[in-house]
Design a protein around this motif. Structure first.
Motif, PDB file in Angstrom:
ATOM      1  N   VAL A 117      -7.288  -5.528   2.390  1.00  0.00           N
ATOM      2  CA  VAL A 117      -8.145  -5.463   1.188  1.00  0.00           C
ATOM      3  C   VAL A 117      -8.718  -4.056   1.007  1.00  0.00           C
ATOM      4  O   VAL A 117      -8.708  -3.470  -0.083  1.00  0.00           O
ATOM      5  CB  VAL A 117      -9.269  -6.507   1.283  1.00  0.00           C
ATOM      6  CG1 VAL A 117     -10.250  -6.320   0.126  1.00  0.00           C
ATOM      7  CG2 VAL A 117      -8.687  -7.921   1.246  1.00  0.00           C
ATOM      8  N   LYS A 118      -9.220  -3.475   2.111  1.00  0.00           N
ATOM      9  CA  LYS A 118      -9.824  -2.124   2.010  1.00  0.00           C
ATOM     10  C   LYS A 118      -8.775  -1.065   1.679  1.00  0.00           C
ATOM     11  O   LYS A 118      -9.035  -0.118   0.900  1.00  0.00           O
ATOM     12  CB  LYS A 118     -10.515  -1.789   3.312  1.00  0.00           C
ATOM     13  CG  LYS A 118     -11.809  -2.579   3.506  1.00  0.00           C
ATOM     14  CD  LYS A 118     -12.592  -2.074   4.695  1.00  0.00           C
ATOM     15  CE  LYS A 118     -13.923  -2.805   4.808  1.00  0.00           C
ATOM     16  NZ  LYS A 118     -14.746  -2.317   5.905  1.00  0.00           N
ATOM     17  N   ASN A 143      -3.320  -5.653  -6.448  1.00  0.00           N
ATOM     18  CA  ASN A 143      -4.136  -6.881  -6.356  1.00  0.00           C
ATOM     19  C   ASN A 143      -4.856  -6.860  -5.021  1.00  0.00           C
ATOM     20  O   ASN A 143      -4.242  -6.828  -3.962  1.00  0.00           O
ATOM     21  CB  ASN A 143      -3.234  -8.115  -6.452  1.00  0.00           C
ATOM     22  CG  ASN A 143      -4.044  -9.393  -6.467  1.00  0.00           C
ATOM     23  OD1 ASN A 143      -5.252  -9.379  -6.290  1.00  0.00           O
ATOM     24  ND2 ASN A 143      -3.354 -10.501  -6.697  1.00  0.00           N
ATOM     25  N   GLU A 144      -6.179  -6.919  -5.072  1.00  0.00           N
ATOM     26  CA  GLU A 144      -6.956  -6.734  -3.854  1.00  0.00           C
ATOM     27  C   GLU A 144      -7.134  -8.025  -3.026  1.00  0.00           C
ATOM     28  O   GLU A 144      -7.829  -8.019  -2.015  1.00  0.00           O
ATOM     29  CB  GLU A 144      -8.337  -6.161  -4.209  1.00  0.00           C
ATOM     30  CG  GLU A 144      -8.261  -4.784  -4.863  1.00  0.00           C
ATOM     31  CD  GLU A 144      -9.644  -4.246  -5.204  1.00  0.00           C
ATOM     32  OE1 GLU A 144     -10.638  -4.945  -4.851  1.00  0.00           O
ATOM     33  OE2 GLU A 144      -9.739  -3.164  -5.795  1.00  0.00           O
ATOM     34  N   SER A 145      -6.565  -9.133  -3.440  1.00  0.00           N
ATOM     35  CA  SER A 145      -6.742 -10.401  -2.680  1.00  0.00           C
ATOM     36  C   SER A 145      -5.897 -10.382  -1.416  1.00  0.00           C
ATOM     37  O   SER A 145      -4.736  -9.998  -1.428  1.00  0.00           O
ATOM     38  CB  SER A 145      -6.328 -11.591  -3.555  1.00  0.00           C
ATOM     39  OG  SER A 145      -4.974 -11.492  -3.888  1.00  0.00           O
ATOM     40  N   SER A 146      -6.529 -10.770  -0.293  1.00  0.00           N
ATOM     41  CA  SER A 146      -5.839 -10.894   0.990  1.00  0.00           C
ATOM     42  C   SER A 146      -6.804 -11.516   1.981  1.00  0.00           C
ATOM     43  O   SER A 146      -8.013 -11.409   1.849  1.00  0.00           O
ATOM     44  CB  SER A 146      -5.366  -9.532   1.503  1.00  0.00           C
ATOM     45  OG  SER A 146      -4.835  -9.663   2.801  1.00  0.00           O
ATOM     46  N   ASN A 204      -6.452   2.085  -4.967  1.00  0.00           N
ATOM     47  CA  ASN A 204      -6.877   1.998  -6.375  1.00  0.00           C
ATOM     48  C   ASN A 204      -7.835   3.140  -6.727  1.00  0.00           C
ATOM     49  O   ASN A 204      -7.759   3.722  -7.815  1.00  0.00           O
ATOM     50  CB  ASN A 204      -7.533   0.649  -6.627  1.00  0.00           C
ATOM     51  CG  ASN A 204      -6.510  -0.493  -6.596  1.00  0.00           C
ATOM     52  OD1 ASN A 204      -5.321  -0.254  -6.767  1.00  0.00           O
ATOM     53  ND2 ASN A 204      -6.981  -1.708  -6.366  1.00  0.00           N
ATOM     54  N   VAL A 258       0.832  -1.219   0.000  1.00  0.00           N
ATOM     55  CA  VAL A 258       0.000   0.000   0.000  1.00  0.00           C
ATOM     56  C   VAL A 258       0.861   1.261   0.000  1.00  0.00           C
ATOM     57  O   VAL A 258       0.649   2.207  -0.782  1.00  0.00           O
ATOM     58  CB  VAL A 258      -0.943  -0.018   1.224  1.00  0.00           C
ATOM     59  CG1 VAL A 258      -1.627   1.342   1.365  1.00  0.00           C
ATOM     60  CG2 VAL A 258      -1.989  -1.112   1.054  1.00  0.00           C
ATOM     61  N   LYS A 285      -6.103  -1.541  -0.065  1.00  0.00           N
ATOM     62  CA  LYS A 285      -5.797  -1.663  -1.497  1.00  0.00           C
ATOM     63  C   LYS A 285      -6.906  -1.055  -2.355  1.00  0.00           C
ATOM     64  O   LYS A 285      -6.655  -0.428  -3.394  1.00  0.00           O
ATOM     65  CB  LYS A 285      -5.574  -3.132  -1.857  1.00  0.00           C
ATOM     66  CG  LYS A 285      -4.278  -3.711  -1.291  1.00  0.00           C
ATOM     67  CD  LYS A 285      -4.104  -5.164  -1.701  1.00  0.00           C
ATOM     68  CE  LYS A 285      -2.787  -5.731  -1.179  1.00  0.00           C
ATOM     69  NZ  LYS A 285      -2.594  -7.109  -1.576  1.00  0.00           N
ATOM     70  N   GLN A 286      -8.171  -1.251  -1.915  1.00  0.00           N
ATOM     71  CA  GLN A 286      -9.289  -0.656  -2.673  1.00  0.00           C
ATOM     72  C   GLN A 286      -9.198   0.877  -2.672  1.00  0.00           C
ATOM     73  O   GLN A 286      -9.418   1.533  -3.694  1.00  0.00           O
ATOM     74  CB  GLN A 286     -10.610  -1.120  -2.054  1.00  0.00           C
ATOM     75  CG  GLN A 286     -10.921  -2.585  -2.309  1.00  0.00           C
ATOM     76  CD  GLN A 286     -12.171  -3.036  -1.591  1.00  0.00           C
ATOM     77  OE1 GLN A 286     -12.722  -2.301  -0.765  1.00  0.00           O
ATOM     78  NE2 GLN A 286     -12.614  -4.264  -1.910  1.00  0.00           N
ATOM     79  N   ARG A 344      -2.062   0.139  -9.821  1.00  0.00           N
ATOM     80  CA  ARG A 344      -3.181  -0.704  -9.364  1.00  0.00           C
ATOM     81  C   ARG A 344      -2.624  -1.853  -8.465  1.00  0.00           C
ATOM     82  O   ARG A 344      -1.564  -2.387  -8.719  1.00  0.00           O
ATOM     83  CB  ARG A 344      -3.935  -1.342 -10.540  1.00  0.00           C
ATOM     84  CG  ARG A 344      -4.632  -0.328 -11.458  1.00  0.00           C
ATOM     85  CD  ARG A 344      -5.773   0.371 -10.739  1.00  0.00           C
ATOM     86  NE  ARG A 344      -6.497   1.238 -11.640  1.00  0.00           N
ATOM     87  CZ  ARG A 344      -6.156   2.506 -11.909  1.00  0.00           C
ATOM     88  NH1 ARG A 344      -5.094   3.041 -11.304  1.00  0.00           N
ATOM     89  NH2 ARG A 344      -6.842   3.220 -12.735  1.00  0.00           N
TER      90      ARG A 344
END
Length: 854
Positions: free
Chosen positions: A131-132, A122-125, A138, A105, A134-135, A120
């Motif tokens: 995850v939030k 990758n939002e997988s975790s 983005n 991040v 990373k969102q 960008r």
């Protein structure tokens, strides 16, 4: 266990209050979800703490309960440790993933701030916070224009976030993001950050609580283990000891400093190298790859203590989930010593019972519960065969009803005589043994059983019977001698009186004319005197004074002459329906005796036989050469030797057992008066046989007739003169080698004399084994082989052994008995000539001639 108590023995509980109230198998402290004095026991450690103070627990605490408690504590301790380790692994994983996620991040934010709108993530975790974040990054990249306008506010917000994260990283778990912002990203970031801090704080507090619980569990376990009545050790996977309790040190004297590891323990506890290797091998089987976690492995070893004493220890080892070994030690020295003493006592008892000569039995429900070796020897069965067998199977059929009846009456409580005699049946089904039984009722292992001893008294009984028979024979002999002495005295006096009665009538008759009326009465007086003289002669024979000279006698001629005599003609006139048949042996050997007395013996036996057949019948007179190989028991006991026999048998009324004992006594008669008149006939027979050193055998059954056989020793006097020279010439040999095999020296001497006379070369040996040894190194043309030899192998076995290395060896069999199965077996092997002893020159010469020619 029977000594366990219930909590309601101490506390006033009801069934509704405590589920343990109605338990059948255990006490309340081992039952989950129960209460103790209204205190909850959901927490095991709290329950243990209560148990340590509980009088019920103390009362019930024994070795088994202690082991169960230790095992439960060990399981709880292991579960707590495993839970803590799992928490540590989860927290470490979360921290690592959070660090990686935050790093991505912050790197993306750095690139965005440098003006790169293409960033960008990758939002997988697995972490919601990452995850939030990373969102938001983005979305920030997508709304770069807005970010430029809000740069200052965003920078200030991030600074606050990073400051809070820094404080959290230094251990301040109470730090929180407080600032508000119009920027959605910052607000979301604040929410996620604060939630993450709370989550981390909860995890750390949970871990701290688990650590505190683990510490309490360890303290409780240590307190429990230190005060346990058995030794306890815990060994790490590296074979070092992590724990040794106080009881272990008191039991062996070793502290943790003395035995830091298992190898040191082995050296000190088992100083003997061989025994140590045995102990190590035993232990290795419980710690290898096949050992199952939680499975108790018991074993017993002898341990040497620090002070040098040796103790017998019962070990119980358990492999724990973390690779450690939990071991308990119980001192069973006293019990083991007592067991050894008991075992030694049992061995002595068994040795005593099995080596006494009398049988020992225990019977329950008609079956043998126990028998000793002596009982097995008596009956012919093995101990294993007798155990469980119905005891009546070893009782002779004629005594079963008596023995079983006594047993049942005794079982019913009746007072039955404890000692009695009965006959036992051997395993072979034929042999009957006389036994003395002594029985009683005892309590054996809380069961009422019959105990008894069995003594084999067969030999004693036979000896008693033999002594009784010998006493009877001695008494009979003494009676006959006494009567004989009396008869001798009477005969002497009567002879003086009769000399005038017999002699003077003869002189008077010479002087009287033929027509004198006195001639008839005087002839009557003369005949009466002659009859009286005959009675006197019988008395002299009875007195054993009548045999003056002994000469060779042909018994066939004696029988023939009697059958042609006036006395026999007179007997036939009295018994016209009696027939006489003779079966006289052609080669009968002579006897040495008195012709007159032997002739009178034949007359008395035939007269007695005729008198026993008032309705008529048959008398058979037979003679035979007979060799007695073995001691014969009959009316007399016939010893081994060569005999000429005279047998007189009839088909008359027979003689009762009572009368047969008196048949040879003087004046004992059941004849018709006036026909023999003396009552001395059989007494004279007895006296004559004894004078000739012979024997009597009598067999009789009422209604079936009587057979009397007289045995007279043979004589070989004048044999060459009695044999026709022309016939001897036909029997002569030509120097052939003959091996004579006989266990009796006299028989070997007789056969050697005959064969030497016939021109053969003779070698003699005394038994079958000697014959086999001789023939291995010598050859002979023929063997004269005695069938029965004692001791040693008999004729059949001797020939089999010889034929094994010398097939076709010629042989002649000789035996005193009639043909037996063993003789027939020899004949089937090719030995066809069979001689019945006693030997005669003609018989043995012909047999050898035929065998050599064949």
């Amino acid at each position: 266990m029977s000594d366990k108590i219930k909590c309601n023995d101490f506390f006033d509980c009801t069934k509704e209050d405590c589920p343990a109230y109605g338990s059948e198998n255990t006490s309340c402290w081992l039952i989950d979800d129960t209460r103790c004095r209204d205190a909850g026991q959901d927490n095991f450690l709290a329950k243990v703490q209560l148990c340590l103070k509980c009088p019920v627990f103390k009362k019930n605490m024994d070795k088994d309960a202690m082991e169960a408690s230790c095992a439960m504590l060990a399981r709880q301790f292991t579960e707590a440790r495993n839970a803590l380790q799992e928490r540590d692994r989860e927290l470490e994983s979360i921290s690592m993933e959070m660090a990686i996620g935050l790093s991505e991040v912050f790197e993306a934010l750095k690139m965005i701030s440098a003006g790169d709108p293409q960033v960008r993530l990758n939002e997988s975790s697995s972490l919601e916070l990452i995850v939030k974040l990373k969102q938001m990054v983005n979305r920030t990249a997508e709304n770069m224009g807005e970010m430029v306008d809000m740069t200052h506010e965003f920078a200030m917000g991030l600074a606050e976030h990073f400051d809070v994260l820094h404080r959290v990283g230094t251990g301040d778990l109470d730090a929180r993001v407080q600032g508000e912002s119009e920027i959605e990203l910052l607000e979301s970031f604040k929410t996620v950050t604060n939630r993450m801090i709370v989550s981390v704080k909860d995890e750390i507090e949970h871990r701290q609580q688990v650590s505190r619980d683990l510490q309490v569990s360890e303290e409780r376990f240590r307190t429990f283990a230190e005060n346990a009545p058995i030794g306890i050790t815990i060994m790490k996977p590296d074979l070092t000891f992590a724990f040794i309790n106080r009881t272990f040190t008191e039991m062996f004297g070793y502290t943790l400093a003395d035995i830091p590891d298992k190898p040191t323990w082995f050296k000190k506890a088992y100083p003997d190298m061989a025994y140590r290797e045995k102990a190590i091998a035993r232990w290795e089987t419980y710690r290898g790859e096949t050992a199952r976690i939680g499975e108790v492995q018991p074993f017993t070893l002898e341990v040497r203590c620090k002070n040098g004493l040796k103790k017998i220890i019962s070990f119980r080892t358990v492999v724990m989930g973390n690779g450690r070994h939990f071991v308990t030690y119980t001192d069973i020295t006293r019990q083991a010593r007592a067991q050894e003493i008991l075992k030694e006592s049992e061995e002595k008892y068994r040795m005593l019972i099995d080596n006494i000569q009398d049988g020992v039995i225990l019977i329950e429900k008609n079956r043998f519960l126990f028998v000793n070796e002596a009982m097995a020897r008596i009956t012919g069965y093995t101990v294993e065969e007798l155990i469980g067998m119905d005891f009546s199977r070893v009782i002779a059929p004629e005594d079963v009803q008596m023995v079983v009846g006594r047993y049942r009456r005794r079982q019913a409580g009746e007072n039955v005589k404890r000692n009695y005699e009965c006959r036992l049946l051997h395993k072979d089904g034929q042999t009957r043994l006389t036994a003395s039984i002594h029985v009683g009722i005892i309590n054996y292992q809380n069961r009422v059983v019959t105990i008894g001893t069995v003594k084999n008294i067969t030999d004693r009984k036979m000896a008693e019977q033999e002594r009784r028979k010998m006493a009877e024979k001695l008494q009979r002999s003494k009676k006959m001698e006494a009567i004989g002495a009396l008869a001798g005295g009477v005969a002497h006096d009567l002879n003086n009186i009769l000399s005038g009665i017999v002699s003077y009538p003869e002189l008077l008759l010479m002087d009287l004319p033929d027509d004198s009326p006195l001639k008839g009465p005087i002839l009557t007086i003369q005949k009466s005197g002659e009859r009286a003289a005959a009675i006197v002669q019988d008395l002299l024979t009875l007195a054993r004074r009548g045999v003056a000279t002994m000469v060779p006698v042909d018994f066939n001629r004696t029988v023939t002459e009697y059958l042609e005599s006036p006395e026999f003609a007179k007997l036939v006139s009295f018994h016209p329906r009696v027939t006489v048949e003779t079966r006289l042996s052609d080669d009968l050997l002579n006897v040495s005796g008195s012709p007159v007395h032997l002739s009178k013996t034949v007359m008395n036996l035939v007269s007695n036989a005729a008198e026993s057949m008032p309705e008529g019948g048959k008398i058979i007179i037979s003679t035979e050469n007979r060799y007695v190989d073995r001691f014969l028991k009959g009316y007399d006991e016939v010893i081994e030797g060569e005999y000429t026999t005279l047998t007189v048998s009839d088909t008359g009324v027979g003689i009762s057992p009572k009368d047969i004992e008196q048949i040879f006594e003087p004046f004992y008669t059941k004849k018709v008066m006036g026909r023999s008149g003396t009552g001395l006939g059989m007494a004279v027979v007895w006296g004559t046989v004894k004078d000739h050193k012979g024997y009597i055998d009598m067999r009789s059954a009422e209604g079936e007739g009587t057979t009397v056989t007289l045995y007279f020793p043979v004589t070989r006097d004048h044999l060459p003169e009695q044999t026709d020279k022309s016939s001897v010439d036909n029997l002569m040999g030509n120097g052939q080698r003959i091996l004579v095999v006989d266990d009796m020296p006299e028989q070997r001497k007789i056969v050697s004399a005959i064969l030497n006379r016939l021109g053969y070369t003779v070698v003699t040996v005394s038994g079958g084994e000697a014959a086999v040894d001789y023939l291995r190194s010598h050859s002979v043309d023929l063997m004269v082989l005695d069938m029965i030899m004692d001791p040693g192998i008999d004729g059949l076995e001797t020939y089999r052994r010889v034929a094994a290395f010398n097939p076709g060896q010629k042989a002649v069999i000789a035996s005193g008995f009639s043909e037996t199965e063993r003789v027939k077996s020899l004949q089937r092997l090719g030995v066809n000539e069979y001689l019945k002893k006693p030997y005669t020159l003609e018989k043995i010469g012909l047999a050898i001639k035929r065998t050599l020619a064949g």
